[in-house]
Design a protein around this motif. Structure first.
Motif, PDB file in Angstrom:
ATOM      1  N   HIS A  24      59.474 -57.788 200.675  1.00  0.00           N
ATOM      2  CA  HIS A  24      58.922 -56.848 199.697  1.00  0.00           C
ATOM      3  C   HIS A  24      59.849 -56.679 198.503  1.00  0.00           C
ATOM      4  CE1 HIS A  24      55.520 -55.487 202.129  1.00  0.00           C
ATOM      5  NE2 HIS A  24      56.339 -55.487 203.164  1.00  0.00           N
ATOM      6  N   TRP A  25      59.256 -56.246 197.399  1.00  0.00           N
ATOM      7  CA  TRP A  25      60.003 -55.867 196.213  1.00  0.00           C
ATOM      8  C   TRP A  25      60.379 -54.394 196.302  1.00  0.00           C
ATOM      9  CZ3 TRP A  25      60.745 -60.098 193.145  1.00  0.00           C
ATOM     10  CH2 TRP A  25      59.827 -61.153 193.243  1.00  0.00           C
ATOM     11  N   LEU A  26      61.298 -53.978 195.464  1.00  0.00           N
ATOM     12  CA  LEU A  26      61.735 -52.583 195.474  1.00  0.00           C
ATOM     13  C   LEU A  26      60.581 -51.623 195.217  1.00  0.00           C
ATOM     14  CD1 LEU A  26      63.977 -50.447 195.579  1.00  0.00           C
ATOM     15  CD2 LEU A  26      64.331 -50.822 193.120  1.00  0.00           C
ATOM     16  N   SER A  27      59.706 -51.944 194.285  1.00  0.00           N
ATOM     17  CA  SER A  27      58.584 -51.045 193.985  1.00  0.00           C
ATOM     18  C   SER A  27      57.628 -50.923 195.171  1.00  0.00           C
ATOM     19  CB  SER A  27      57.829 -51.522 192.746  1.00  0.00           C
ATOM     20  OG  SER A  27      57.424 -52.870 192.871  1.00  0.00           O
ATOM     21  N   ILE A  54      44.668 -51.516 203.083  1.00  0.00           N
ATOM     22  CA  ILE A  54      43.642 -51.630 202.046  1.00  0.00           C
ATOM     23  C   ILE A  54      44.274 -52.003 200.712  1.00  0.00           C
ATOM     24  CG2 ILE A  54      41.936 -50.335 200.705  1.00  0.00           C
ATOM     25  CD1 ILE A  54      41.376 -48.697 203.248  1.00  0.00           C
ATOM     26  N   LEU A  55      45.391 -51.327 200.378  1.00  0.00           N
ATOM     27  CA  LEU A  55      46.068 -51.604 199.119  1.00  0.00           C
ATOM     28  C   LEU A  55      46.612 -53.027 199.077  1.00  0.00           C
ATOM     29  CD1 LEU A  55      48.018 -48.267 198.504  1.00  0.00           C
ATOM     30  CD2 LEU A  55      46.056 -49.147 197.215  1.00  0.00           C
ATOM     31  N   PHE A 102      52.330 -55.356 198.414  1.00  0.00           N
ATOM     32  CA  PHE A 102      52.323 -54.015 197.812  1.00  0.00           C
ATOM     33  C   PHE A 102      51.301 -53.113 198.485  1.00  0.00           C
ATOM     34  CE2 PHE A 102      50.983 -50.966 194.541  1.00  0.00           C
ATOM     35  CZ  PHE A 102      52.193 -50.519 194.051  1.00  0.00           C
ATOM     36  N   PRO A 103      51.765 -52.017 199.154  1.00  0.00           N
ATOM     37  CA  PRO A 103      53.146 -51.563 199.373  1.00  0.00           C
ATOM     38  C   PRO A 103      53.705 -52.084 200.693  1.00  0.00           C
ATOM     39  CG  PRO A 103      51.633 -49.861 200.061  1.00  0.00           C
ATOM     40  CD  PRO A 103      50.776 -51.009 199.576  1.00  0.00           C
ATOM     41  N   VAL A 138      45.334 -55.344 196.125  1.00  0.00           N
ATOM     42  CA  VAL A 138      46.269 -55.704 195.065  1.00  0.00           C
ATOM     43  C   VAL A 138      46.644 -57.180 195.138  1.00  0.00           C
ATOM     44  CG1 VAL A 138      48.559 -55.267 194.093  1.00  0.00           C
ATOM     45  CG2 VAL A 138      47.159 -53.356 194.903  1.00  0.00           C
ATOM     46  N   GLY A 139      46.923 -57.682 196.350  1.00  0.00           N
ATOM     47  CA  GLY A 139      47.235 -59.101 196.524  1.00  0.00           C
ATOM     48  C   GLY A 139      48.507 -59.544 195.820  1.00  0.00           C
TER      49      GLY A 139
END
Length: 278
Positions: A223-226, A146-147, A178-179, A151-152
């Motif tokens: 993915h990014w670290l966050s 869902i996130l 994300f995530p 967020v996209g």
């Protein structure tokens, strides 16, 4: 690689069988199955309802999580560049493991194997472990889907920067960053299984195996670290929430006298790490 992952979980299942004696042999397996599946769905619902019951401590934890995610967001670009730069230095066996262990089909294959072993042997601890694994992965997995769509966020490999978003854009996989789903599935398994053991070295080994898929998403440019940091947080909070619910449904408890797990992120020149205390 898939077979090696399954073998690990089978060995874990036999370890739990050796540690626990069944007390529910008078029930039929069908009764156990319907009871466990009911707890899986109720556990998912329980985890989603927790924010409605947060007090000051719960909101403080949420704030710390958002703060940690925000700090990691500041270094998303250099960390992505660093990890993607070392990709070719990572042995293929580790790269393959990182991808396979965090994929949904493998996740449910191995968690299902744990639960079925407990059901066939009528072992409550394994049944509870299986219920915890399945409900945690389902709850956190649905949330991350869902996130991602809401967020996209663009993935690193898309060639776009960390601040590129297409909210509510579900059709392009390059905007599902994300995530991190692989992180969530791997770390829910690791945290749920680590709760079975008191030995710190065993726990460390389990968390190490669980962290490889998370780190692999960085060197693969997925993915990014966050994305990974929030994925770890979602995993831990989901498992803890559902585990508390299952405490009221099963006699078998996990290490009642063990210390609670705490965690924090460590940053330094050329390095980033997750520090766990248990």
């Amino acid at each position: 690689m898939k077979n090696s992952i399954l073998v690990f979980f089978i060995l874990f299942s036999f370890t739990c069988l050796a540690q626990s004696t069944s007390k529910d042999s008078v029930e039929t397996r069908w009764q156990m199955f319907t009871y466990d599946i009911g707890n899986v769905f109720k556990g998912i619902g329980y985890s989603y309802s927790r924010p409605l019951h947060w007090t000051g401590k719960g909101w403080a934890t949420f704030g710390y999580t958002m703060g940690g995610t925000g700090i990691s967001y500041l270094v998303d670009t250099p960390t992505s560049k660093y990890f993607r730069g070392i990709k070719e230095d990572v042995p293929n066996v580790i790269r393959d493991y990182g991808f396979n262990y965090g994929s949904p089909e493998n996740n449910y294959m191995v968690t299902g194997a744990v639960y079925l072993t407990g059901l066939i042997s009528k072992n409550e601890k394994l049944r509870r472990t299986g219920a915890l694994l399945i409900s945690s992965a389902s709850s956190a997995g649905l949330l991350q889907q869902i996130l991602k769509s809401a967020v996209g966020r663009a993935r690193p490999l898309s060639g776009k920067n960390k601040d590129t978003y297409r909210p509510l854009w579900a059709g392009d996989r390059e905007f599902h960053s994300f995530p991190s789903g692989h992180t969530i599935l791997a770390m829910t398994n690791a945290h749920a299984i680590a709760k079975q053991f008191k030995n710190g070295w065993v726990k460390t080994g389990i968390y190490t195996l669980g962290s490889i898929p998370a780190i692999s998403r960085l060197w693969e440019g997925k993915h990014w670290l966050s994305d990974v940091v929030l994925g770890v947080a979602i995993s831990i909070f989901t498992v803890e929430s559902i585990d508390r619910y299952l405490d009221s449904k099963y006699d078998q408890k996990y290490n009642d006298n063990a210390k609670k797990l705490s965690w924090n992120l460590n940053f330094g020149p050329g390095q980033v790490g997750l520090h766990l205390e248990f």
